[in-house]
Design a protein around this motif. Sequence first.
Motif, short mmCIF file in Angstrom:
data_model
loop_
_atom_site.label_atom_id
_atom_site.label_comp_id
_atom_site.label_asym_id
_atom_site.label_seq_id
_atom_site.Cartn_x
_atom_site.Cartn_y
_atom_site.Cartn_z
N PHE A 68 13.10 -34.71 5.36
CA PHE A 68 13.90 -34.49 6.57
C PHE A 68 15.37 -34.24 6.19
N TRP B 235 12.38 -30.87 11.34
CA TRP B 235 11.03 -31.42 11.48
C TRP B 235 10.25 -30.62 12.51
N GLN C 273 4.94 -33.23 10.98
CA GLN C 273 4.55 -34.43 11.72
C GLN C 273 3.07 -34.74 11.48
N THR D 74 9.74 -37.76 14.59
CA THR D 74 11.15 -37.88 14.23
C THR D 74 11.75 -39.20 14.71
#
Length: 238
Positions: free
Chosen positions: A157, A170, A175, A182
């Motif tokens: 990130f 992101w 994910q 996040t």
Amino acid sequence: MREILVDWLVEVAEEYRLVSDTLFLTVSYIDRFLSYRCLSRNKLQLLGVCSMLIASKNEEISPPHAEDFCYITDNTYTKDEVVQMEGDLLKILDSEVSTPTSKTFLRIFIRAVQEDDMPQPSCSSLEFLSWFLVELSLLDYSCLRFLPSMVAASAIFIAKFTLEPEKHPWGMKMQRCSGYTTSELEDCVLTMHELQLNRRGSSSKAIREKYSQHKFKSVAALPCPSEIPVSYFEDVDE
């Protein structure tokens, strides 16, 4: 004292040209041992070299010998002391010497990023920058509250944010790959971002000097915005 020890072990790993997995396993062993047993200050370095000795045997093709680790401590400890501590450490670890570290997860996440349409040169810088960030996390005791997978995801990130601050770092692919939204990463990301900016005033230099080298594209010297937009911690949708 832990930070000083880890910083020194980074230099030892460089001196013996050990793979990064050896360093990460070393720190893992140290923390696992200290979570079970208190140790006097004058034995902390002994724990460090014994942890690296065991990690080297697990990861290296030609690991250094016990005598090499005696030498690197200016013979502060004898070979017998190293062997004795090695046995004590293995008992505490219950001989469980293979464990996933943040570097293990980072490799998986990096592959996911490399499958995107990012140009290869940027991808290389991203990889080195991510390595730099996860190694910085080894120094900070507060990072122990985060799972290794979360540290690795947070490094990706921050690295993406550093290289392209105007672009949300992101997406759904990361994910799904990491298992973290996040909002779940926020605490870890902000902690590691402080380490990157050295806001805590750490005097440890080994990792920053290591990643200032040309072979690592001098990623330690890359400028990073001082603040991460709050909107970047809002969960993304499909």
